[in-house]
Write a protein that holds these residues in place. Structure first.
Motif, PDB file in Angstrom:
ATOM      1  N   ASN A 233      18.531  16.205 -19.292  1.00  0.00           N
ATOM      2  CA  ASN A 233      18.793  17.315 -18.454  1.00  0.00           C
ATOM      3  C   ASN A 233      18.804  16.771 -17.077  1.00  0.00           C
TER       4      ASN A 233
ATOM      5  N   GLU B  29      18.381  16.587 -14.036  1.00  0.00           N
ATOM      6  CA  GLU B  29      17.614  17.336 -13.137  1.00  0.00           C
ATOM      7  C   GLU B  29      16.231  16.929 -13.364  1.00  0.00           C
ATOM      8  N   ASN B  30      16.477  16.229 -13.968  1.00  0.00           N
ATOM      9  CA  ASN B  30      14.922  15.340 -14.562  1.00  0.00           C
ATOM     10  C   ASN B  30      14.642  13.654 -14.412  1.00  0.00           C
ATOM     11  N   TYR B  31      14.219  13.226 -13.315  1.00  0.00           N
ATOM     12  CA  TYR B  31      14.640  12.223 -13.483  1.00  0.00           C
ATOM     13  C   TYR B  31      14.464  11.323 -14.529  1.00  0.00           C
TER      14      TYR B  31
ATOM     15  N   GLN C 265      14.851  11.538 -17.324  1.00  0.00           N
ATOM     16  CA  GLN C 265      16.336  12.023 -18.535  1.00  0.00           C
ATOM     17  C   GLN C 265      17.225  11.337 -18.207  1.00  0.00           C
TER      18      GLN C 265
END
Length: 180
Positions: free
Chosen positions: A154, A156-158, A160
């Motif tokens: 994802n 949008e997750n730092y 990840q």
């Protein structure tokens, strides 16, 4: 019992170990060497689909998992392997697992199948010409990873996003081809 199944796999026996064999290997190896490539597909029906479009160098792992024994057989062909697993999620996952195992063992490219179908379904839905066209649209391992890993991480997750970048950097650093 499951009417959705295309076919039922044979059970393993003392004489038959699916993971030790590649379907159609004995017929396709001379054509593969002549053409300098072999098309690797999931199942027997996919081999037959490629035969329908004149590709006599198709072989199958008979499932989505390529084993070390099968990879050894592929390496012995000493040709480029064109991975043409199904375009569905399971096929993409299998392509990823194959690439991780094969990247240092044999030369391969990946068919860019965006239809989400297997070769036989492509013929049924779009015709033989479309399958021939798709078989000629190949991408590199790195091109495949750029897109595939977007489904694994994802962005949008730092943390990840960092894992995505780290995995891509490791794969790029491991390449032997400066151009790529």
């Amino acid at each position: 019992e499951n009417e959705d199944a295309k076919y039922i796999n044979t059970s393993e026996t003392d004489l038959y170990h699916k993971g030790d064999l590649i379907f159609n290997y004995h017929r396709a190896k001379s054509e593969a060497r002549k053409e300098k490539r072999a098309y690797l597909v999931e199942g027997a029906m996919d081999v037959l689909a490629l035969e329908k479009v004149g590709m006599h160098n198709a072989i199958a792992t008979l499932g989505t998992a390529c084993t070390k024994e099968q990879l050894k057989l592929l390496s012995m062909l000493a040709v480029e392997i064109v991975v043409c697993y199904d375009g569905d999620r399971a096929g993409k996952n299998a392509t990823y697992k194959f690439g991780k195992m094969a990247k240092n063992r044999c030369s391969f490219t990946i068919v860019d199948n965006r239809l989400g179908l297997d070769p036989d379904e492509i013929i049924d839905a779009y015709g033989k010409e479309e399958l021939s066209h798709i078989l000629n649209k190949t991408i590199s391992w790195i091109d495949f990873l750029f897109e595939y890993l977007l489904t694994k991480y994802n962005l949008e997750n730092y943390s990840q996003k960092k894992e995505y970048a780290t995995e891509m950097a490791e794969e790029i650093a491991a390449l032997k081809d400066d151009f790529e």
